[in-house]
Structure formats: structure tokens, C-alpha cells
Design a protein around this motif. Structure first.
Motif, PDB file in Angstrom:
ATOM      1  N   SER A  32       0.843  -1.190   0.000  1.00  0.00           N
ATOM      2  CA  SER A  32       0.000   0.000   0.000  1.00  0.00           C
ATOM      3  C   SER A  32       0.879   1.242   0.000  1.00  0.00           C
ATOM      4  O   SER A  32       2.084   1.161   0.307  1.00  0.00           O
ATOM      5  CB  SER A  32      -0.908  -0.002   1.235  1.00  0.00           C
ATOM      6  OG  SER A  32      -0.124   0.029   2.425  1.00  0.00           O
ATOM      7  N   PRO A  33       0.329   2.409  -0.331  1.00  0.00           N
ATOM      8  CA  PRO A  33       1.157   3.620  -0.395  1.00  0.00           C
ATOM      9  C   PRO A  33       1.915   3.932   0.885  1.00  0.00           C
ATOM     10  O   PRO A  33       3.044   4.446   0.838  1.00  0.00           O
ATOM     11  CB  PRO A  33       0.133   4.723  -0.712  1.00  0.00           C
ATOM     12  CG  PRO A  33      -0.951   4.018  -1.452  1.00  0.00           C
ATOM     13  CD  PRO A  33      -1.039   2.663  -0.811  1.00  0.00           C
ATOM     14  N   PRO A  97      -4.099   5.466  -4.788  1.00  0.00           N
ATOM     15  CA  PRO A  97      -3.260   6.359  -3.979  1.00  0.00           C
ATOM     16  C   PRO A  97      -3.814   6.661  -2.588  1.00  0.00           C
ATOM     17  O   PRO A  97      -3.049   6.953  -1.661  1.00  0.00           O
ATOM     18  CB  PRO A  97      -3.203   7.637  -4.831  1.00  0.00           C
ATOM     19  CG  PRO A  97      -3.379   7.158  -6.224  1.00  0.00           C
ATOM     20  CD  PRO A  97      -4.349   6.020  -6.137  1.00  0.00           C
ATOM     21  N   SER A  98      -5.125   6.580  -2.412  1.00  0.00           N
ATOM     22  CA  SER A  98      -5.731   6.821  -1.097  1.00  0.00           C
ATOM     23  C   SER A  98      -5.426   5.711  -0.111  1.00  0.00           C
ATOM     24  O   SER A  98      -5.551   5.900   1.110  1.00  0.00           O
ATOM     25  CB  SER A  98      -7.248   6.961  -1.233  1.00  0.00           C
ATOM     26  OG  SER A  98      -7.836   5.715  -1.616  1.00  0.00           O
ATOM     27  N   GLY A  99      -5.044   4.521  -0.625  1.00  0.00           N
ATOM     28  CA  GLY A  99      -4.832   3.361   0.237  1.00  0.00           C
ATOM     29  C   GLY A  99      -6.116   2.721   0.701  1.00  0.00           C
ATOM     30  O   GLY A  99      -6.091   1.737   1.443  1.00  0.00           O
ATOM     31  N   ASP A 144       0.514   6.461 -11.205  1.00  0.00           N
ATOM     32  CA  ASP A 144       1.234   7.709 -11.000  1.00  0.00           C
ATOM     33  C   ASP A 144       0.337   8.572 -10.126  1.00  0.00           C
ATOM     34  O   ASP A 144      -0.571   9.247 -10.612  1.00  0.00           O
ATOM     35  CB  ASP A 144       1.511   8.381 -12.348  1.00  0.00           C
ATOM     36  CG  ASP A 144       2.117   9.765 -12.214  1.00  0.00           C
ATOM     37  OD1 ASP A 144       2.311  10.228 -11.072  1.00  0.00           O
ATOM     38  OD2 ASP A 144       2.385  10.395 -13.260  1.00  0.00           O
ATOM     39  N   ALA A 145       0.588   8.525  -8.808  1.00  0.00           N
ATOM     40  CA  ALA A 145      -0.279   9.247  -7.874  1.00  0.00           C
ATOM     41  C   ALA A 145      -0.128  10.752  -8.001  1.00  0.00           C
ATOM     42  O   ALA A 145      -1.055  11.500  -7.692  1.00  0.00           O
ATOM     43  CB  ALA A 145       0.029   8.802  -6.445  1.00  0.00           C
ATOM     44  N   ASN A 164      -6.742   8.405 -16.935  1.00  0.00           N
ATOM     45  CA  ASN A 164      -6.952   9.053 -15.649  1.00  0.00           C
ATOM     46  C   ASN A 164      -7.426   8.022 -14.631  1.00  0.00           C
ATOM     47  O   ASN A 164      -7.912   6.949 -15.002  1.00  0.00           O
ATOM     48  CB  ASN A 164      -7.979  10.183 -15.774  1.00  0.00           C
ATOM     49  CG  ASN A 164      -7.498  11.296 -16.681  1.00  0.00           C
ATOM     50  OD1 ASN A 164      -6.300  11.598 -16.738  1.00  0.00           O
ATOM     51  ND2 ASN A 164      -8.424  11.924 -17.390  1.00  0.00           N
ATOM     52  N   LEU A 165      -7.314   8.338 -13.347  1.00  0.00           N
ATOM     53  CA  LEU A 165      -7.697   7.387 -12.304  1.00  0.00           C
ATOM     54  C   LEU A 165      -9.164   6.975 -12.391  1.00  0.00           C
ATOM     55  O   LEU A 165      -9.528   5.894 -11.934  1.00  0.00           O
ATOM     56  CB  LEU A 165      -7.418   7.964 -10.917  1.00  0.00           C
ATOM     57  CG  LEU A 165      -5.989   7.821 -10.386  1.00  0.00           C
ATOM     58  CD1 LEU A 165      -5.891   8.428  -8.994  1.00  0.00           C
ATOM     59  CD2 LEU A 165      -5.554   6.362 -10.355  1.00  0.00           C
TER      60      LEU A 165
END
Length: 208
Positions: A32-33, A97-99, A144-145, A164-165
Motif C-alpha cells: 500500500s502507499p 493512492p488513497s490506500g 502515478d499518484a 486518468n484514475l
């Protein structure tokens, strides 16, 4: 252990720890991030026939990839949780990216194995939705966060793509039957502005 398990260790190869110990394939893991959790794909054969088939294939160095789900645990292997229960092939997981969410590839909506879609799901298994549809055979995903982008390899179409995400604005980055034979794992070096990927047939690592 004789089975395909997950392990962690320090970069200097010290402090090796086994994370999984249940019969079945475990692989494709990512942190995780914040480095506190792991996500991976796994199979858990239940019937005597499925268990025997798994063991027979393992003796040949093979795994049947058509029944795998997403699992998450703490980085020390505690609190292992099965996140999806979709059936069919679910793989290439990566943390949002938020985890708090996962992005992964799945063919659970198809009848014949293809196409695959990219999906997003919460860590409690809720909120499943597709974000990129109609892919052939995505094998590797990375994020790519900084710029809110998803990158992936597609072995079926021999492409490296990004979006995009939220799955919008899909772009072809590299296309070519000569350049890309079987693109698989992918990683980004954001500091250097580089992208790396593995070609399974050529057995080399490429950079662009």
C-alpha cells in the motif's frame, strides 16, 4: 513450504518473513502507499478434485489462472481478508493512492474469458465498478499518484496504455508487434520520468 507463498524481507535480504501459508497460488503482491498493507491475487482450491489439479500443475511449474481473487493483509501477514468473490480471473491488483481502494483487472463479466475490464473496489469489498472496459489481456498495472494516472500493459493487443484514475482519456503510449511481444509487469520511476516493463517472450526489461 512446497507451495507458492508470499514472503517479505529487507532490501539487504535480511529478516525474511513468510506471509501466507494456505494451500493455493499467492502472487503479484504490492505494498500500500504507506507500506502498512499488502494486496495480492490468490487461488484457494476447495474440492478434492481442485486440490489435486492444483498440485499436479504445480509439479509442472504451472498454475491455472482462471479462478483467482484479491486478498489484502497487514504487512506482517495478520488480518488476511478476501476482498473479491467474483469468480473467473481477477489479477494485477494495485492500491489506489488513497490506500482505501484497489484497482485490478477481471474478466468476471465475460462468458468466454475475454475481454478484461479494469475495476475499482473498496477494501471492504463494496463499491465495485468498472473504470476501463474492453481490454484484451492486461497483465500489469501501476499508478502515478502525482498526476492521477493509471498505466497498464495489455499482452493481447501488445500495448502499453494509460488513463486518468477514473478511467477517462485512455491513451496508447507504445504500440507495436515488433517492440512489444508480451508486455507484462510495469513500473514507473517518476523522479527520472522513466517507465520500465518486462517482456515475457523476449525475457528482457525495457525502458522508455
Amino acid at each position: 513450504s512446497g507451495d507458492l507463498e508470499l514472503y517479505t524481507m529487507n532490501i539487504d535480504v535480511s529478516d525474511v518473513k513468510q506471509i501466507t501459508d494456505e494451500l493455493g497460488y499467492d502472487g503479484g503482491a504490492f505494498f500500500s502507499p504507506d507500506g502498512s498493507k499488502l494486496v495480492w491475487r490468490a487461488s484457494r482450491p476447495q474440492t478434492s478434485e481442485a486440490i489435486q489439479e492444483y498440485k499436479d500443475l504445480l509439479q509442472e511449474g504451472l498454475v491455472k489462472p482462471t479462478d483467482m481473487e484479491m486478498y489484502v493483509s497487514n504487512v506482517d501477514g495478520t488480518d488476511i481478508r478476501k476482498i473479491t468473490n467474483l469468480g473467473k480471473a481477477n489479477w494485477a491488483p494495485f492500491f489506489h493512492p488513497s490506500g482505501k481502494k484497489l484497482i485490478f483487472a477481471s474478466n468476471h463479466l465475460t462468458d468466454r474469458g475475454y475481454p478484461f475490464n479494469l475495476f475499482m473496489v473498496n477494501l471492504d469489498g463494496t463499491g465495485l465498478r468498472d473504470i476501463v472496459t474492453g481490454l484484451s489481456s492486461p497483465y500489469g498495472i501501476t499508478l502515478d499518484a502525482t498526476n492521477d494516472k493509471i498505466y497498464w500493459t495489455d499482452r493481447g493487443t501488445r500495448k502499453i496504455q494509460r488513463a486518468n484514475l477514473d478511467g477517462s482519456e485512455v491513451e496508447d503510449l507504445i504500440v507495436g508487434f515488433g517492440t512489444l511481444l508480451a508486455p507484462k509487469g510495469i513500473a514507473l520511476d517518476l523522479t527520472a520520468g522513466k517507465m520500465y516493463w518486462v517482456d515475457e517472450i523476449k525475457k528482457v526489461v525495457h525502458r522508455a
